[in-house]
Design a protein around this motif. Sequence first.
Motif, short mmCIF file in Angstrom:
data_model
loop_
_atom_site.label_atom_id
_atom_site.label_comp_id
_atom_site.label_asym_id
_atom_site.label_seq_id
_atom_site.Cartn_x
_atom_site.Cartn_y
_atom_site.Cartn_z
N GLY B 15 10.33 24.47 9.80
CA GLY B 15 9.80 23.36 8.91
C GLY B 15 8.59 23.54 8.09
N LEU B 16 7.80 24.21 9.06
CA LEU B 16 6.42 24.65 8.47
C LEU B 16 6.44 25.60 7.41
CD1 LEU B 16 4.22 24.63 11.79
CD2 LEU B 16 4.45 22.72 9.79
N ILE B 18 9.25 26.30 5.41
CA ILE B 18 9.75 25.81 4.09
C ILE B 18 8.88 25.24 3.06
CG2 ILE B 18 11.53 24.33 3.28
CD1 ILE B 18 13.11 24.90 5.83
N LEU B 19 7.79 24.53 3.67
CA LEU B 19 7.17 23.63 2.81
C LEU B 19 6.49 24.60 1.76
CD1 LEU B 19 3.87 23.63 3.40
CD2 LEU B 19 4.72 23.09 5.46
N PHE B 20 6.04 25.79 2.14
CA PHE B 20 5.39 26.52 1.24
C PHE B 20 6.14 26.97 -0.09
CE2 PHE B 20 1.52 27.10 3.44
CZ PHE B 20 2.04 27.18 4.76
N LEU B 22 8.65 25.06 -1.14
CA LEU B 22 8.83 23.79 -1.99
C LEU B 22 7.49 23.35 -2.92
CD1 LEU B 22 10.44 21.62 0.95
CD2 LEU B 22 11.58 22.61 -1.05
N LEU B 23 6.68 23.63 -2.43
CA LEU B 23 5.27 23.00 -2.97
C LEU B 23 5.16 23.50 -4.12
CD1 LEU B 23 3.10 21.13 -1.65
CD2 LEU B 23 1.66 23.21 -1.80
N CYS B 31 7.87 10.83 -9.02
CA CYS B 31 9.21 9.72 -9.26
C CYS B 31 8.52 8.71 -10.11
CB CYS B 31 9.44 9.22 -7.76
SG CYS B 31 8.18 8.37 -7.07
N ALA B 258 28.83 7.52 4.69
CA ALA B 258 28.37 8.69 5.24
C ALA B 258 28.23 9.66 3.70
CB ALA B 258 28.94 9.27 6.23
N ILE B 261 24.52 10.75 -0.83
CA ILE B 261 24.28 10.04 -2.09
C ILE B 261 23.53 11.06 -3.05
CG2 ILE B 261 23.88 7.73 -1.05
CD1 ILE B 261 20.82 9.67 -1.64
N GLN B 263 20.81 12.57 -4.77
CA GLN B 263 19.19 12.31 -4.66
C GLN B 263 18.43 13.04 -5.56
OE1 GLN B 263 16.29 12.05 -4.12
NE2 GLN B 263 15.61 12.98 -2.29
N THR B 267 10.50 14.36 -5.78
CA THR B 267 9.20 14.32 -5.07
C THR B 267 9.78 13.80 -3.75
OG1 THR B 267 8.99 11.63 -5.51
CG2 THR B 267 7.73 13.26 -7.12
N LEU B 268 11.31 13.60 -3.66
CA LEU B 268 11.54 13.55 -2.11
C LEU B 268 12.26 14.63 -1.73
CD1 LEU B 268 13.44 9.74 -2.30
CD2 LEU B 268 10.74 10.45 -2.10
N PHE B 269 12.35 14.75 -0.24
CA PHE B 269 13.14 15.75 0.26
C PHE B 269 14.79 15.43 -0.14
CE2 PHE B 269 9.36 16.15 3.28
CZ PHE B 269 8.62 16.97 2.43
N ASP B 270 15.48 16.63 0.21
CA ASP B 270 16.95 16.33 0.11
C ASP B 270 17.61 16.35 -1.37
OD1 ASP B 270 16.71 16.00 3.04
OD2 ASP B 270 16.51 13.99 2.78
#
Lengths: 1009, 1009
Positions: B15-16, B18-20, B22-23, B31, B258, B261, B263, B267-270
């Motif tokens: 998790g830590l 990945i963020l680099f 994405l940023l 949004c 389920a 959707i 997305q 600015t949101l994840f996923d």
Amino acid sequence: MKKTSKEAQQLEMMGLLILFLLLSVFEIVHCKYMVYNTSQAISPNNNKLNVHLVPHTHDDVGWLKTLDQYYVGSNNSIQGACVQNVLDSLVSALLADKNRKFIYVEQAFFQRWWREQSEAIQHTVRQLVTSGQLEFINGGMCMHDEATTHYIDMIDQTTLGHRFIKEEFGVTPRVGWQIDPFGHSAVQACLLGAELGFDSLFFGRIDYQDRTKRKIEKSLEVIWQGSKSLGSSAQIFAGAFPENYEPPAGFYFEVNDASPIVQDDITLFDYNVQERVEDFVAAALSQANITRTNHIMWTMGTDFKYQYAHAWFRQMDKLIHYVNIDGRVNALYSTPSIYTDAKHATEQIWPLKTDDFFPYADRVNGYWTGYFTSRPALKRYVRMLSGYYLAVRQLEFFKGITRSSSSTDLLGDALAIAQHHDAVTGTEQQHVANDYSKRLSMGYVEAAELAASSLACLVEPSAFAGCENTTKFQQCPLLNISYCPPSEMDLSNGKNLIVVIYNALGWKREDVIRIPVMYEDIAVRDSAGRVLESQLVPLSDTHVSLRNYHVKAYLGQTPSKTPKYWLAFTASAPPLGFSTYTISRAKTTGAGSARSSIQLFQDSDRSTSFEVGHEHLKLIFSPEGGKLAQYVNHRSGVNESIQQSFSFYSGYNGSDEDPQASGAYAFRPNGTFAINPQKQGVTTVIRGPIIDEVHQMINPWIYQINRLHKGKEHVEVEFSVGPIPVDDGIGKEVVTQITTNLETNKTFYTDSNGRDFIQRIRDYRSDWDLKVNEPAAGNYYPINLGIYVKDNKKELSVLVDRAVGGSSLVDGQIELMLHRRLLRDDGKGVAEALNETVCIDTGQEMYSPFLLAFTEQDEDNWMSSHVPTFSAVESSYRLPDNVAIMTLQELTNKEVLLRLAHLYEIGEDKDLSVMSQVELKKLFRGKQIGKVVEMSLSGNQERSEMEKRRLVWKNGDGDGESKLTRGASVDPGELLVELAPMEIRTFVIQFDDIFIQQVGDGSTKVSVL
Amino acid sequence: MKKTSKEAQQLEMMGLLILFLLLSVFEIVHCKYMVYNTSQAISPNNNKLNVHLVPHTHDDVGWLKTLDQYYVGSNNSIQGACVQNVLDSLVSALLADKNRKFIYVEQAFFQRWWREQSEAIQHTVRQLVTSGQLEFINGGMCMHDEATTHYIDMIDQTTLGHRFIKEEFGVTPRVGWQIDPFGHSAVQACLLGAELGFDSLFFGRIDYQDRTKRKIEKSLEVIWQGSKSLGSSAQIFAGAFPENYEPPAGFYFEVNDASPIVQDDITLFDYNVQERVEDFVAAALSQANITRTNHIMWTMGTDFKYQYAHAWFRQMDKLIHYVNIDGRVNALYSTPSIYTDAKHATEQIWPLKTDDFFPYADRVNGYWTGYFTSRPALKRYVRMLSGYYLAVRQLEFFKGITRSSSSTDLLGDALAIAQHHDAVTGTEQQHVANDYSKRLSMGYVEAAELAASSLACLVEPSAFAGCENTTKFQQCPLLNISYCPPSEMDLSNGKNLIVVIYNALGWKREDVIRIPVMYEDIAVRDSAGRVLESQLVPLSDTHVSLRNYHVKAYLGQTPSKTPKYWLAFTASAPPLGFSTYTISRAKTTGAGSARSSIQLFQDSDRSTSFEVGHEHLKLIFSPEGGKLAQYVNHRSGVNESIQQSFSFYSGYNGSDEDPQASGAYAFRPNGTFAINPQKQGVTTVIRGPIIDEVHQMINPWIYQINRLHKGKEHVEVEFSVGPIPVDDGIGKEVVTQITTNLETNKTFYTDSNGRDFIQRIRDYRSDWDLKVNEPAAGNYYPINLGIYVKDNKKELSVLVDRAVGGSSLVDGQIELMLHRRLLRDDGKGVAEALNETVCIDTGQEMYSPFLLAFTEQDEDNWMSSHVPTFSAVESSYRLPDNVAIMTLQELTNKEVLLRLAHLYEIGEDKDLSVMSQVELKKLFRGKQIGKVVEMSLSGNQERSEMEKRRLVWKNGDGDGESKLTRGASVDPGELLVELAPMEIRTFVIQFDDIFIQQVGDGSTKVSVL
């Protein structure tokens, strides 16, 4: 001829029979459009019971799904929940009938939704807010936890929400709504309640034994004074719900819910109006029996409901219509604000409640005290970034908010949602915990850019414009795993490592710095070029392998080089300022850092005791297994026998008869087992001029260091715990005990969200006769700052670097839960044992450690070419010892938000528990203060307005406190801020002249540097 | 060090990391309010695939819950479903974007909802219908079953829906939408498709083997000619869906579904836009591979979806927007009408389909042929009331609709919803079956009042006004359990029982009447006072106990008196008219009814064979166990060996490997077992001048009567079956076989909804090479009128009084399933075995039995004081033998709906399979026909307009039929209606002068009587 066959057959026949009876009733009436009368207000009849229907949704800001997944409604296979649906469908449902009302709570969701709306919808929603149909309640970004959160985080996250609401809608929330958190803190009542200007605070979860008694005594609703120091000046009307935050049984109306809907179409079958009215009246009267006054509240909603809001309102419309026709009770659409006003108008006298509502048990053996420790790594991450956020906002202000390309917004938002009661609590799913970490990390990255660019400007001697990229400062977020590439740099060829050390506290401060280095011949010089005493502490194999493992995990590759040493030296920095140190190869042998001495004790060396420490403070370890034996402080004269041990509770797995297992929330031990140091263990003793350390490998998954710093009178204990083995199929909750001979008489003290301390007595509750069924779990309390025990001579305090659970289960002993279950091995804990009277200063230093920034320079002229030291306050000034800066944040380029906090409680210290004073003029060196407005704690309204407006409540126990609980209002000329014990004051300060003057020609004038 | 622990830990670390990454992508975009482009139309590019998204909901008019429960959303613990939510939420969802479209199907729900709406909402919905955003599809009250329904019921229920739509919205549905029924009938295609004016018909369920072949051949979409006689003049474009009527996997968007959707908030994840577009394109291309032309349809919805319609539209908006940006396929909001027009515009040539889609198997061993028989009592109740409904509407017309205080509306509605594919099918839950029965019973009660009051007027010789209550006529709905209080009256003291016998058919008719009486000396006189031959048949103990048991169950008390006899006599009545009979005590001994002779045969009497029958027709029973042995018709010269036997299939219970059990839908036998008559059984033979009966108790739960009526050349077989014992834990499906020596070569014939007959060949399908895995279940077909086998000399026909399943599993044999499982003991069946060439006349008589009304009179002057006989048609006139009146119903007091049906297929009979003619002037005696407009079958549009508008389709097999398939248009002067074989013609007739003239002064002028 089976019976079932006959019954089936009779059913069909009875169907034929019944119809003849129905026909005579129904033949005339036909279904048609029906308008329901929903306009009912509070009954003017004081004897009539008013049932306040409060439509609400409870939208966890992450739990089983992530924040984003809850918002957009993805990942529904885990949980069917979509906040977007709630807010979308709400608008038309409220428009359809102006009497309908709704409250919305979690601003993290609301803000996101708001940004996505068209102007037309925004216009409509503004009208709904203005008319009172839609009311914001609580109003923080999330419904924060109250056990594992720091009060500064609680205030920050609430401020983010409240200021948005104020800016977009011009309103201020009036009511606290902590319906789901698992127990309730004193700080919630006094700070996050009264000091926000709230008139009331409602919640759902209190101890089941407490609840039973309160029902009998009609004392679910009370006046709560959460702070001894602030007394009645920070009291609030507080209501615990009779059950939880859901509707009475049978009144759930989400799409597909099974509650009987009100079927009032007489042409359809299943007409049930009278039946439903009876149900309603019965549930109302039942609740009235345990409630004072003729007002009761029904919380019409629960987790993620109102996805199709109309489904609920349709039923409530009908209930209000028909119940009021029935007339026995008065049913109305309401909000907690309306309910609060109605309660207040009765002039009822309410019972007084002090202290807090911890720990929380929802049933026998169901103590929700496990989450005090669950996910200790996440808890640490949150706390670490909380302090960082505070510091970076200061740096941002010094540089000027309009000049920054990066901001603290991401970090502020990430920290805000991390305060949610299923975030920092550790009670979320693994993937959701990962999501919080990811957000925090993203927030850190942006904030770190801001910190680096701010420092780059502050170190420039002149041309402030365009300074951002002049110096590239690096920081080391992975220092805790011994990883810091800039400090591991190549220092050959005359290169120097420049370390800028920023101090976010309002006092000058000295602290020992430790950074990994590659060399054995290192010299540390201060800004004046003086070589400082320093020490090289060898990096243990354990820590090297931790470093390599985690760096690989985080960054995808193993570091190519491995530093051999920690370089330790004592750094100092001025208040709200920095100092600079140069690290380079020592010019001559022996001119560099001292090498540590190393001594190994085999477990077989049972004859030898040993001592570590500097100057005043010594620790003596016993010969057997290197156990701690004695604590000696030569200055204070304390010489105390002290032992430290480890054990674990085996987690109960639950059975059919007694299903309460130990889990993310609950602590339900099934037994306790000592963890004895392994037989072949080696104790490593490292000594040097700056640091002494005692390293002990307790077992393959517990490593401990006792560390004493030169000049400090506390012991730092660093635990590396995990991964906890579970191959025996048993979950484990690992604790450490620190045992002394203090005669503590069942009494100990724990902090409330890092602020006030509250006295705890083992197996006792002040509010009711406790029936003890869980002797360990039922005595655990949340610890954010520390825990202490004392007798009439001595005091043993343990401060913590993150939220943990703890207790004193044996007189003289403190127990902390370090880690639980098997979720990760990252569970390092740092605790500090000391016997000073107060732990406030150290607590501040732990919350706000030095911020280190690194850069390199080829030449040796940094100090002459840059600003080597800086302080934002006047050079002669520092804050009083009993006051801290909680917040210093530029809101716009004209306004700064300042929060000052008195750190001492009434009676806590004879010298420091007094009124104190801060001189604003000196706090803002070189700036012209234009206007100072005192605000509510969340900065969304003027304090004077708030005080005028706030309801005054009566309690039966009198309001006899002295009126000295508050500082006087600030004279605009003097600009002196008085702070009484435990007082926090919030100001918005407008400067006539800001830090950097923006001049018309595009150039800037630096007015301070 | 468990693996799981490490994995958990790595997750968090990743998790830590990945963020680099994405940023860098996300830092700029924020949004905001987003407008989606949903305006896409059909692509002008013929090579581009058009994906027609058709938003729909499938709302069962009763199934697991009752109609009302589905509508209001109660009983959600059984199934979460609320149609009110669907329609409520739909309105705002459609208003939010004018490109959004929706189809609504089930008018029983829609009408209910419509009546509850405000005028504002009604206005809005009218606009949505006008603009085409909301389109009514199918448009009947329900989505009727196609296997167990009678074509008259199908037409009636569709007419109720279509006329409402026409009246309220001025529109006519264009598309058939039978997406859920379990197999599809030929009558559906020709009558309920083409003759309604539909341009297409879509459905979801066809045999899995058939579907596989059609996918390969791209022949899921065909031109379907359902009637040999009507040929291409009643063909329709018909499409079977590739899977079912749901969206492709992963495109379900109900609240809490389920599916992922879309997305698209960066600015949101996923964020997953590209992934979802890929999913969409892949699913579209996959469907395109099995579909002709560049148009495919996605059915975006399923059972009871769109409870919050916005949730679906939000996702479809995004899909349309992003898929069209992608550009590989063209996605658009559509309806089946738009899709049909697009298909038509391609000028594609389509495969031809004839016959029907029965039986339906959804998988190996999964034959949905059990429901052909499930709940036989409900099936009988529906059929009985269907005929009654037809008769009462005639009586209502004769009296005048404006003069009636009661109506047939309740019965019409109840019958309409009973045609639903989970109603008369027997596939609903027990409580729902009870609900249908209750509604039918309520409808009957009101209709019976109307019938009684109409007859009361018709028997009055003059003063028509105020006649309603002059004579109190009673009827006997429980005659089938020998319960008829009016006929059981006290006949002492000269009292007379008056029986009015109404004949709803267009021909004069004779039939044997049986009513229970209390006396042994009874005389029956006709309207001329002549004593008629009559017979007293003793009531068996079995029937007395059935009577007492059920009367107690229905009415709550056991009848105090028990009749001793059935009184039987032959009654006759004119076309659309009645005659009157008087029943009284015989004046002299011997002048009354004949007593029956009774003969008992013990099972031990193995030497004696016996014969029953009158005149031409005789049945000879063998000595052994009274088994049927020989059928002799002296007139036709038939002398055929014939046996009848019983057996049961044991129901398969399903296993883990092969879960398909026998149930309400499926017939999955696990074995077959003979039911042999019990050893000690007695055969009772009753003989008399009117009726001969052979009573046989086969076993404790099967009782059978073979009955022969004087003057009739068929045998009536009455079965009383049940409760089927299941104490052995085995479900049973009880069948009877009638076995002859006919050489039938695997071939048999079953009707389609009581209309056309279709040839069936055992273990064969004309559309594909059948792989036989269920030799019994896979050869079962639905029977509503009858089943026959024949060889080149003889024919054996069995007519049924309700829907049943049947087959010919052995050459020369007919098998009928009488009852299934253990649900009730009420399962009496009546079947008629005869060998006449055609069974049409008898079928009409079975559907429309005499309607009996009783009253009593003290004096003996009824015939002189009342109208003893009546016929609505001219006295010299009767309908041709090959034409029946299907509907005669007054719509308003100026208009009458008339349907005439030719009863014969082309080639069925050399004399009767010809063009026929009805003289309307003679049909309406004494009335002045003003205007005759020929309408579509459901009466919602003029036939001429419909024919002009209907699309003409091309099929590859040519359209070479003669044009003699239709009668000519009606000349307004002649008023002769021509009917070709199998033609049904529907007219709205306006009379200048109605039955009762309403005169201004309040009096009335009777123009006919």
